[in-house]
Design an enzyme around this catalytic site. Structure first.
Site, PDB file in Angstrom:
ATOM      1  N   PHE A 210      39.262  54.390  49.611  1.00 48.66           N
ATOM      2  CA  PHE A 210      37.933  54.546  50.018  1.00 48.66           C
ATOM      3  C   PHE A 210      36.993  54.947  48.780  1.00 48.66           C
ATOM      4  O   PHE A 210      36.309  54.409  48.651  1.00 48.66           O
ATOM      5  CB  PHE A 210      38.093  56.380  50.337  1.00 48.66           C
ATOM      6  CG  PHE A 210      38.742  57.454  49.526  1.00 48.66           C
ATOM      7  CD1 PHE A 210      36.850  57.817  49.050  1.00 48.66           C
ATOM      8  CD2 PHE A 210      39.330  57.812  50.071  1.00 48.66           C
ATOM      9  CE1 PHE A 210      37.054  59.048  48.313  1.00 48.66           C
ATOM     10  CE2 PHE A 210      39.965  58.595  48.944  1.00 48.66           C
ATOM     11  CZ  PHE A 210      38.467  59.526  48.052  1.00 48.66           C
TER      12      PHE A 210
ATOM     13  N   LYS B 139      40.168  44.750  56.138  1.00 49.21           N
ATOM     14  CA  LYS B 139      40.154  46.414  57.064  1.00 49.21           C
ATOM     15  C   LYS B 139      39.686  47.254  56.099  1.00 49.21           C
ATOM     16  O   LYS B 139      40.571  48.141  55.445  1.00 49.21           O
ATOM     17  CB  LYS B 139      40.783  46.859  57.891  1.00 49.21           C
ATOM     18  CG  LYS B 139      41.199  47.855  59.029  1.00 49.21           C
ATOM     19  CD  LYS B 139      40.750  48.784  58.663  1.00 49.21           C
ATOM     20  CE  LYS B 139      41.876  49.752  57.914  1.00 49.21           C
ATOM     21  NZ  LYS B 139      41.097  51.192  57.626  1.00 49.21           N
TER      22      LYS B 139
ATOM     23  N   GLU C 126      38.271  53.919  56.808  1.00 48.09           N
ATOM     24  CA  GLU C 126      37.429  54.545  57.574  1.00 48.09           C
ATOM     25  C   GLU C 126      36.368  55.277  56.830  1.00 48.09           C
ATOM     26  O   GLU C 126      35.382  55.935  58.084  1.00 48.09           O
ATOM     27  CB  GLU C 126      38.194  55.094  58.763  1.00 48.09           C
ATOM     28  CG  GLU C 126      39.559  56.404  58.723  1.00 48.09           C
ATOM     29  CD  GLU C 126      40.445  55.189  57.954  1.00 48.09           C
ATOM     30  OE1 GLU C 126      40.701  54.713  57.096  1.00 48.09           O
ATOM     31  OE2 GLU C 126      41.704  56.756  57.688  1.00 48.09           O
TER      32      GLU C 126
ATOM     33  N   SER D   3      46.839  55.742  49.280  1.00 48.72           N
ATOM     34  CA  SER D   3      47.968  56.579  48.963  1.00 48.72           C
ATOM     35  C   SER D   3      49.501  56.304  48.565  1.00 48.72           C
ATOM     36  O   SER D   3      49.058  55.073  49.127  1.00 48.72           O
ATOM     37  CB  SER D   3      47.655  57.654  49.734  1.00 48.72           C
ATOM     38  OG  SER D   3      47.692  58.058  50.756  1.00 48.72           O
TER      39      SER D   3
ATOM     40  N   CYS E  98      42.024  55.837  40.461  1.00 49.64           N
ATOM     41  CA  CYS E  98      44.128  55.818  40.968  1.00 49.64           C
ATOM     42  C   CYS E  98      43.754  56.085  39.382  1.00 49.64           C
ATOM     43  O   CYS E  98      45.432  55.940  38.761  1.00 49.64           O
ATOM     44  CB  CYS E  98      44.179  53.924  41.340  1.00 49.64           C
ATOM     45  SG  CYS E  98      43.607  53.004  40.485  1.00 49.64           S
TER      46      CYS E  98
ATOM     47  N   GLU F 117      49.237  64.307  42.821  1.00 47.18           N
ATOM     48  CA  GLU F 117      47.620  63.538  42.235  1.00 47.18           C
ATOM     49  C   GLU F 117      46.798  64.404  43.563  1.00 47.18           C
ATOM     50  O   GLU F 117      46.595  64.423  44.473  1.00 47.18           O
ATOM     51  CB  GLU F 117      47.552  62.267  43.504  1.00 47.18           C
ATOM     52  CG  GLU F 117      46.243  61.852  42.838  1.00 47.18           C
ATOM     53  CD  GLU F 117      46.490  60.164  43.623  1.00 47.18           C
ATOM     54  OE1 GLU F 117      47.249  59.100  44.760  1.00 47.18           O
ATOM     55  OE2 GLU F 117      45.706  58.781  42.978  1.00 47.18           O
TER      56      GLU F 117
HETATM   57  P1  NAD Z   1      44.878  56.176  52.022  1.00 43.57           P
HETATM   58  O1  NAD Z   1      46.357  55.962  51.185  1.00 43.57           O
HETATM   59  O2  NAD Z   1      44.239  57.670  53.097  1.00 43.57           O
HETATM   60  O3  NAD Z   1      44.151  54.923  52.637  1.00 43.57           O
HETATM   61  C1  NAD Z   1      44.323  53.810  52.322  1.00 43.57           C
HETATM   62  C2  NAD Z   1      44.468  53.264  53.884  1.00 43.57           C
HETATM   63  O4  NAD Z   1      45.147  53.060  53.938  1.00 43.57           O
HETATM   64  C3  NAD Z   1      42.959  53.159  55.040  1.00 43.57           C
HETATM   65  O5  NAD Z   1      43.031  51.447  54.820  1.00 43.57           O
HETATM   66  C4  NAD Z   1      44.050  53.935  55.862  1.00 43.57           C
HETATM   67  O6  NAD Z   1      42.854  53.608  57.130  1.00 43.57           O
HETATM   68  C5  NAD Z   1      45.287  52.496  55.633  1.00 43.57           C
HETATM   69  N1  NAD Z   1      46.111  54.076  55.822  1.00 43.57           N
HETATM   70  C6  NAD Z   1      46.571  55.148  55.927  1.00 43.57           C
HETATM   71  N2  NAD Z   1      47.695  56.483  56.001  1.00 43.57           N
HETATM   72  C7  NAD Z   1      48.560  54.705  57.085  1.00 43.57           C
HETATM   73  C8  NAD Z   1      48.883  54.839  57.599  1.00 43.57           C
HETATM   74  N3  NAD Z   1      49.561  56.052  57.797  1.00 43.57           N
HETATM   75  N4  NAD Z   1      49.515  53.596  58.207  1.00 43.57           N
HETATM   76  C9  NAD Z   1      48.547  52.557  57.969  1.00 43.57           C
HETATM   77  N5  NAD Z   1      47.801  52.734  57.589  1.00 43.57           N
HETATM   78  C10 NAD Z   1      47.023  53.844  56.598  1.00 43.57           C
HETATM   79  O7  NAD Z   1      44.312  56.447  50.423  1.00 43.57           O
HETATM   80  P2  NAD Z   1      42.119  56.393  50.623  1.00 43.57           P
HETATM   81  O8  NAD Z   1      41.760  58.232  50.628  1.00 43.57           O
HETATM   82  O9  NAD Z   1      41.572  56.097  51.404  1.00 43.57           O
HETATM   83  O10 NAD Z   1      42.614  56.115  48.863  1.00 43.57           O
HETATM   84  C11 NAD Z   1      43.054  57.360  47.900  1.00 43.57           C
HETATM   85  C12 NAD Z   1      44.021  56.633  47.540  1.00 43.57           C
HETATM   86  O11 NAD Z   1      43.757  55.200  46.598  1.00 43.57           O
HETATM   87  C13 NAD Z   1      44.393  57.599  46.127  1.00 43.57           C
HETATM   88  O12 NAD Z   1      45.807  57.883  46.225  1.00 43.57           O
HETATM   89  C14 NAD Z   1      44.385  56.307  45.415  1.00 43.57           C
HETATM   90  O13 NAD Z   1      44.821  56.880  43.983  1.00 43.57           O
HETATM   91  C15 NAD Z   1      44.607  55.343  45.641  1.00 43.57           C
HETATM   92  N6  NAD Z   1      44.256  54.528  44.899  1.00 43.57           N
HETATM   93  C16 NAD Z   1      45.414  53.652  44.283  1.00 43.57           C
HETATM   94  C17 NAD Z   1      44.684  52.751  43.479  1.00 43.57           C
HETATM   95  C18 NAD Z   1      45.321  51.379  42.675  1.00 43.57           C
HETATM   96  O14 NAD Z   1      45.611  50.445  42.519  1.00 43.57           O
HETATM   97  N7  NAD Z   1      46.987  51.565  43.031  1.00 43.57           N
HETATM   98  C19 NAD Z   1      43.513  52.350  43.679  1.00 43.57           C
HETATM   99  C20 NAD Z   1      41.911  53.379  43.357  1.00 43.57           C
HETATM  100  C21 NAD Z   1      42.965  54.167  44.569  1.00 43.57           C
END
Ligand code: NAD
Length: 490
Positions: A150, A174, A177, A227, A282, A383
């Protein structure tokens, strides 16, 4: 009024048949701005099938012709920068300037991918044996998918999408959400490019939609950012399904402040790193390790910077820290500040329980400074993903580096110092893929890979630059012999 987001499949805007949708709320104001459908397995399958058909022709379009679409997309994004930036701010809470910043990096990735006719070159040797030549070509891997988080709704798909398009792949995006609106606008621009249907597609949804993507046999490669638990799970499932995957995870980034650092400059830069984007980056710095005499001076300057930070709605003038993504996240962050207190940390500046005047329904956590955070405790390791900065202390640089390296994540680590020797030691010994020296957010430019390590990354090839080019291509080696006497026959 309902504003249900659409999918973009096979060159058409299509309303999802999903029975479930989620409301999208502006985190800065609490206003309802859209609804996102959680697309069905059939919709994912339709997109994947359309991409498979499109790929057969798209891969044969010459690279110099493919990148013409990217030049056009860059121009459209420049022309619509304001609209896209407002959308990023409205759906994810960051300031307008931060939104402009992320879109600039998105455009920069388009520019780099326009170099694909050179970036995608193979290599060859003449006469590896008498009369035999050997070549290595790069061919597009096929249909790919990008699963986004997000916090950078405009930028993160662009760590991958321009390279997929330029190398001759097809991609299904994708979006998160939680923040799917900006990609809807991006795809309104993509729709104007005149690309063959199925080359770039947008499918909204959440976990079930991702599962359908992972299970479709035609999708060959997965780029995911989110995450760590989600990145780990998606990487494992993608591998089981025989797909190539690059999954960027969460982070807990430390900075070491040496006693010889310019404390005023360090404070100004680090306050932005810790509290910019409301800490939802991140590459946000969330742990400060002061060395020796740096301790008191830095804590005093930093607590002043923490108190003075201007918090508010991201579209309002002069705001430095916007909202966090939703009320649930605000509650979680505030609870973690309580955990820090229970662990013995001192809450020097407390950002809990505050509201922004005129935007009382917004989800705001004000910048929070914690001191004496125990290095082995939960707060030093979890985090938080909010505007919370934790201070710890070390006697020597070696102790500080040991503290930096004693953690699961490896996205970024920084040092502030006037000593080249200290910086060099840190650069060599710190376990992180992105290092900052007197830099607060060591975000790689688009022409370098985004090099997370350890629990911040699952895979081999990162997003951006030559790593992305390698990720979206397969190497094919051709060994050939053309005896002169055979050629004479014709
Ligand atoms: P999130 O993990 O909740 O969701 C990320 C994506 O994965 C979404 O599109 C979601 O629909 C999908 N998703 C989530 N859980 C899933 C599962 N169990 N199975 C399949 N798909 C799933 O992350 P968020 O809350 O949207 O974003 C924040 C996180 O992203 C933080 O932990 C941040 O550090 C990380 N992030 C990392 C980087 C990087 O470059 N390393 C960059 C930006 C954000």
């Amino acid at each position: 009024m309902s504003n249900s987001l659409l999918n973009y499949i096979n060159g058409q805007w299509i309303a999802s048949k999903a029975i479930t949708s989620l409301p999208i709320i502006n985190p800065g104001t609490g206003e309802h701005i859209a609804d996102v459908p959680l697309s069905t397995v059939e919709e994912v399958n339709t997109a994947a099938d359309a991409a498979s058909v499109a790929f057969r022709e798209w891969r044969r379009v010459p690279a110099p012709d493919r990148i013409q679409y990217l030049f056009k997309l860059k121009q459209l994004m420049e022309e619509n920068l304001n609209l896209l930036a407002r959308s990023c701010t409205e759906e994810c809470g960051k300031t307008y300037n931060e939104s402009i910043g992320e879109l600039r990096r998105a455009i920069e990735n388009i520019e780099v991918a326009c170099g694909i006719p050179m970036l995608m070159q193979g290599r060859n040797n003449e006469d590896i044996a008498r009369g035999i030549d050997e070549h290595m070509f790069r061919q597009p891997i096929g249909v790919t998918a990008m699963i986004a988080p997000f916090n950078f709704p405009g930028m993160i798909p662009f760590w991958f999408l321009p390279y997929a398009l330029a190398t001759g792949c097809c991609m299904i995006v994708k979006p998160s959400e939680k923040c799917p609106v900006t990609q809807q606008h991006v795809f309104e621009l993509i729709d104007k490019l005149g690309l063959p249907p199925g080359v770039l597609q947008l499918v909204n949804g959440a976990k079930d939609t991702v599962d359908a993507i992972l299970e479709h046999p035609a999708i060959r490669a997965i780029s995911m950012v989110g995450s760590t638990p989600a990145a780990r799970a998606i990487y494992a499932k993608a591998a089981t399904m025989g797909k190539r995957a690059q999954c960027q995870g969460g982070a807990k980034n430390p900075v070491v402040i040496m006693p010889d650092a310019d404390m005023e400059t360090a404070t100004r830069i680090l306050a932005d790193s810790a509290y910019g984007c409301a800490g939802q980056r991140c590459l946000a710095l969330s742990v400060g390790i002061t060395v020796g005499k740096a301790r008191d001076k830095f804590r005093d300057l930093f607590s002043e910077a923490t108190r003075n930070r201007r918090v508010g709605y991201g579209l309002d003038e002069g705001v430095e820290t916007g909202a966090v993504i939703n009320a649930e996240s605000k509650a979680r962050i505030e609870k973690l500040i309580g955990v820090a207190e229970a662990e013995g940390a001192i809450v020097v500046v407390d950002g809990r329980g505050k509201t922004v005047s005129g935007h009382e329904k917004g989800s705001y956590v004000f910048p929070t400074l914690l001191d004496n955070v125990p290095p082995q405790g939960e707060i030093a390791r979890t985090e938080i993903f909010g505007p919370v900065f934790s201070l710890m202390h070390a006697d020597t640089l070696e102790d500080a580096i040991a503290m930096v390296n004693d953690r699961a994540y490896g996205n970024m680590a920084c040092i502030f110092t006037a000593s080249g020797a200290a910086a060099r030691q840190f650069r060599t010994e710190a376990h992180a893929g992105n290092i900052g020296v007197n830099i607060g957010v060591a975000a790689p430019m688009a022409f370098f890979p985004f090099s997370g390590w350890a629990d911040s990354f699952f895979g081999d090839l990162h997003g951006q630059a030559e790593h992305a080019v390698e990720f979206f291509t397969e190497t094919k080696v051709v060994v050939e012999r053309w005896p002169r006497e055979w050629s004479r026959k014709f």
